[in-house]
Scaffold this motif. Structure first.
Motif, PDB file in Angstrom:
ATOM      1  N   GLY A 154       0.814  -1.211   0.000  1.00 46.95           N
ATOM      2  CA  GLY A 154       0.000   0.000   0.000  1.00 46.95           C
ATOM      3  C   GLY A 154       0.846   1.258   0.000  1.00 46.95           C
ATOM      4  N   PHE A 155       1.992   1.188  -0.661  1.00 48.71           N
ATOM      5  CA  PHE A 155       2.898   2.333  -0.709  1.00 48.71           C
ATOM      6  C   PHE A 155       2.167   3.517  -1.337  1.00 48.71           C
ATOM      7  CE2 PHE A 155       6.602   4.848  -1.787  1.00 48.71           C
ATOM      8  CZ  PHE A 155       7.495   4.550  -0.764  1.00 48.71           C
ATOM      9  N   ALA A 156       2.218   4.663  -0.693  1.00 43.85           N
ATOM     10  CA  ALA A 156       1.486   5.847  -1.149  1.00 43.85           C
ATOM     11  C   ALA A 156       1.968   6.305  -2.520  1.00 43.85           C
ATOM     12  CB  ALA A 156       1.658   6.972  -0.138  1.00 43.85           C
ATOM     13  N   ARG A 157       1.025   6.731  -3.315  1.00 42.37           N
ATOM     14  CA  ARG A 157       1.353   7.294  -4.633  1.00 42.37           C
ATOM     15  C   ARG A 157       1.835   8.728  -4.447  1.00 42.37           C
ATOM     16  NH1 ARG A 157       0.305   5.073  -9.026  1.00 42.37           N
ATOM     17  NH2 ARG A 157      -0.986   3.276  -9.387  1.00 42.37           N
ATOM     18  N   PRO A 158       2.735   9.176  -5.319  1.00 37.29           N
ATOM     19  CA  PRO A 158       3.158  10.584  -5.238  1.00 37.29           C
ATOM     20  C   PRO A 158       2.062  11.488  -5.791  1.00 37.29           C
ATOM     21  CG  PRO A 158       4.139   9.550  -7.145  1.00 37.29           C
ATOM     22  CD  PRO A 158       3.393   8.466  -6.400  1.00 37.29           C
ATOM     23  N   GLY A 159       2.238  12.786  -5.587  1.00 41.90           N
ATOM     24  CA  GLY A 159       1.332  13.762  -6.196  1.00 41.90           C
ATOM     25  C   GLY A 159       1.544  13.792  -7.697  1.00 41.90           C
ATOM     26  N   THR A 160       0.757  14.567  -8.388  1.00 42.72           N
ATOM     27  CA  THR A 160       0.849  14.646  -9.849  1.00 42.72           C
ATOM     28  C   THR A 160       2.208  15.156 -10.316  1.00 42.72           C
ATOM     29  OG1 THR A 160      -0.188  16.828  -9.789  1.00 42.72           O
ATOM     30  CG2 THR A 160      -1.635  14.916 -10.172  1.00 42.72           C
ATOM     31  N   ASP A 161       2.930  15.848  -9.431  1.00 45.33           N
ATOM     32  CA  ASP A 161       4.258  16.343  -9.790  1.00 45.33           C
ATOM     33  C   ASP A 161       5.359  15.324  -9.490  1.00 45.33           C
ATOM     34  OD1 ASP A 161       4.235  16.419  -7.038  1.00 45.33           O
ATOM     35  OD2 ASP A 161       4.736  18.560  -6.887  1.00 45.33           O
ATOM     36  N   GLY A 162       4.968  14.116  -9.032  1.00 43.47           N
ATOM     37  CA  GLY A 162       5.950  13.078  -8.750  1.00 43.47           C
ATOM     38  C   GLY A 162       6.593  13.187  -7.381  1.00 43.47           C
ATOM     39  N   LEU A 163       6.116  14.088  -6.540  1.00 44.50           N
ATOM     40  CA  LEU A 163       6.668  14.275  -5.198  1.00 44.50           C
ATOM     41  C   LEU A 163       5.666  13.781  -4.149  1.00 44.50           C
ATOM     42  CD1 LEU A 163       8.169  17.867  -5.587  1.00 44.50           C
ATOM     43  CD2 LEU A 163       9.359  15.677  -5.768  1.00 44.50           C
ATOM     44  N   TRP A 164       6.194  13.340  -3.025  1.00 47.27           N
ATOM     45  CA  TRP A 164       5.348  12.908  -1.924  1.00 47.27           C
ATOM     46  C   TRP A 164       5.250  14.033  -0.905  1.00 47.27           C
ATOM     47  CZ3 TRP A 164       8.166   9.436  -4.658  1.00 47.27           C
ATOM     48  CH2 TRP A 164       7.539   8.242  -5.006  1.00 47.27           C
ATOM     49  N   ARG A 165       4.042  14.311  -0.509  1.00 45.02           N
ATOM     50  CA  ARG A 165       3.797  15.266   0.565  1.00 45.02           C
ATOM     51  C   ARG A 165       2.823  14.595   1.522  1.00 45.02           C
ATOM     52  NH1 ARG A 165       4.088  17.995  -4.074  1.00 45.02           N
ATOM     53  NH2 ARG A 165       5.614  19.652  -4.228  1.00 45.02           N
ATOM     54  N   PHE A 166       3.026  14.788   2.797  1.00 45.69           N
ATOM     55  CA  PHE A 166       2.187  14.134   3.786  1.00 45.69           C
ATOM     56  C   PHE A 166       1.547  15.195   4.676  1.00 45.69           C
ATOM     57  CE2 PHE A 166       5.497  11.234   2.437  1.00 45.69           C
ATOM     58  CZ  PHE A 166       4.742  10.129   2.078  1.00 45.69           C
ATOM     59  N   PRO A 167       0.348  15.633   4.284  1.00 47.12           N
ATOM     60  CA  PRO A 167      -0.309  16.695   5.054  1.00 47.12           C
ATOM     61  C   PRO A 167      -0.760  16.230   6.440  1.00 47.12           C
ATOM     62  CG  PRO A 167      -1.790  15.860   3.367  1.00 47.12           C
ATOM     63  CD  PRO A 167      -0.446  15.201   3.163  1.00 47.12           C
ATOM     64  N   ASP A 168      -0.928  14.931   6.635  1.00 51.82           N
ATOM     65  CA  ASP A 168      -1.329  14.403   7.932  1.00 51.82           C
ATOM     66  C   ASP A 168      -0.120  13.757   8.593  1.00 51.82           C
ATOM     67  OD1 ASP A 168      -4.041  15.073   7.449  1.00 51.82           O
ATOM     68  OD2 ASP A 168      -4.280  13.224   6.282  1.00 51.82           O
ATOM     69  N   TYR A 169      -0.087  13.785   9.902  1.00 52.23           N
ATOM     70  CA  TYR A 169       0.991  13.143  10.629  1.00 52.23           C
ATOM     71  C   TYR A 169       0.874  11.626  10.458  1.00 52.23           C
ATOM     72  CZ  TYR A 169       1.311  17.757  12.678  1.00 52.23           C
ATOM     73  OH  TYR A 169       1.436  19.107  12.845  1.00 52.23           O
ATOM     74  N   SER A 170       1.990  10.970  10.265  1.00 51.38           N
ATOM     75  CA  SER A 170       1.957   9.535   9.986  1.00 51.38           C
ATOM     76  C   SER A 170       1.371   8.730  11.139  1.00 51.38           C
ATOM     77  CB  SER A 170       3.346   9.023   9.628  1.00 51.38           C
ATOM     78  OG  SER A 170       4.220   9.180  10.720  1.00 51.38           O
ATOM     79  N   TYR A 171       1.507   9.205  12.375  1.00 49.57           N
ATOM     80  CA  TYR A 171       0.939   8.496  13.520  1.00 49.57           C
ATOM     81  C   TYR A 171      -0.453   9.021  13.876  1.00 49.57           C
ATOM     82  CZ  TYR A 171       5.372   6.216  14.358  1.00 49.57           C
ATOM     83  OH  TYR A 171       6.487   5.440  14.220  1.00 49.57           O
ATOM     84  N   GLY A 172      -0.976   9.923  13.029  1.00 51.29           N
ATOM     85  CA  GLY A 172      -2.305  10.460  13.259  1.00 51.29           C
ATOM     86  C   GLY A 172      -2.328  11.586  14.272  1.00 51.29           C
ATOM     87  N   ARG A 173      -1.157  11.953  14.780  1.00 51.78           N
ATOM     88  CA  ARG A 173      -1.088  13.075  15.715  1.00 51.78           C
ATOM     89  C   ARG A 173       0.329  13.655  15.691  1.00 51.78           C
ATOM     90  NH1 ARG A 173       1.329  11.703  20.662  1.00 51.78           N
ATOM     91  NH2 ARG A 173       1.764   9.485  20.830  1.00 51.78           N
ATOM     92  N   LYS A 174       0.442  14.888  16.065  1.00 57.23           N
ATOM     93  CA  LYS A 174       1.737  15.540  16.157  1.00 57.23           C
ATOM     94  C   LYS A 174       2.483  14.940  17.346  1.00 57.23           C
ATOM     95  CE  LYS A 174       3.608  20.220  16.276  1.00 57.23           C
ATOM     96  NZ  LYS A 174       3.237  21.647  16.313  1.00 57.23           N
ATOM     97  N   LEU A 175       3.712  14.509  17.147  1.00 59.16           N
ATOM     98  CA  LEU A 175       4.469  13.862  18.213  1.00 59.16           C
ATOM     99  C   LEU A 175       5.229  14.846  19.094  1.00 59.16           C
ATOM    100  CD1 LEU A 175       5.853  10.733  16.340  1.00 59.16           C
ATOM    101  CD2 LEU A 175       3.852  10.896  17.808  1.00 59.16           C
ATOM    102  N   ALA A 176       5.660  15.970  18.535  1.00 55.14           N
ATOM    103  CA  ALA A 176       6.415  16.947  19.315  1.00 55.14           C
ATOM    104  C   ALA A 176       6.299  18.315  18.665  1.00 55.14           C
ATOM    105  CB  ALA A 176       7.888  16.536  19.404  1.00 55.14           C
ATOM    106  N   SER A 177       6.463  19.333  19.459  1.00 53.39           N
ATOM    107  CA  SER A 177       6.482  20.699  18.929  1.00 53.39           C
ATOM    108  C   SER A 177       7.868  20.994  18.397  1.00 53.39           C
ATOM    109  CB  SER A 177       6.147  21.694  20.041  1.00 53.39           C
ATOM    110  OG  SER A 177       4.849  21.450  20.537  1.00 53.39           O
TER     111      SER A 177
END
Length: 189
Positions: A154-177
């Motif tokens: 289930g490897f994430a697809r890149p955006g249309t520009d071929g780059l990966w951006r992750f608008p959400d935190y991978s653990y579903g929450r911010k881990l540190a400030s």
């Protein structure tokens, strides 16, 4: 060359494919596919490009692949003899082994204490690497081609520009400030 018997290059490729398929099994490419045992649904190491990865100079194994295949076939011949197995003479011996016997032989070759263990584990690791990472391809190209390992994970697809951006935190929450001294480029002050 006798009809129906693969030449040395075909035998090498079939043997390496059968080894890779033993490490990460997949489905046959066609009903008459002898190298792939068909022990799993979907593409395995061979469909993921294990042989292509092994043949790249980066692995350091490419010049020795013919020797690996010959040695594996010698081990298969001896294994078949020890276990009373009749092998199809038109196939490389390892390819001719039924899948459970392929896995048993590979288990022996990669077991702690086997004198050739390091070599066989190296080939096995590259077979896994081809499936898990598509290391021989650019990730964007691998995903576009439907790489079976990346798809299975289930490897994430890149955006249309071929780059990966992750608008959400991978653990579903911010881990540190962020540290107050962090610059706009993300470097510490």
């Amino acid at each position: 060359m006798q009809p129906g018997i693969p030449d040395e290059e075909q035998a090498r490729t079939m043997t390496l494919e059968a080894f890779a398929d033993t490490i990460v099994p997949g489905e046959k490419r066609s009903p008459d596919d002898e190298a792939i045992a068909g022990a799993a649904v979907g593409g395995g190491a061979v469909a993921a490009g294990a042989v292509e990865l092994l043949e790249t100079p980066a692995t350091g194994l490419a010049p020795a692949l013919g020797n690996f295949a010959r040695s594996l076939n010698e081990h298969a011949r001896a294994y078949a003899s020890q276990h009373g197995l009749d092998l199809t003479p038109s196939l490389p011996p390892f390819v001719a082994l039924p899948f459970p016997h392929r896995t048993a032989l590979v288990g022996t070759l990669t077991a702690p204490g086997h004198p050739e263990r390091e070599a066989w584990v190296s080939v096995a690791l590259f077979s896994n690497m081809a499936f898990d990472t598509a290391a021989h391809m650019h990730t964007v190209d691998a995903i576009a081609a439907g790489h079976p390992g990346l798809a299975a994970m289930g490897f994430a697809r890149p955006g249309t520009d071929g780059l990966w951006r992750f608008p959400d935190y991978s653990y579903g929450r911010k881990l540190a400030s962020l540290h107050p001294g962090t610059t706009s480029t993300g470097s510490p002050a």
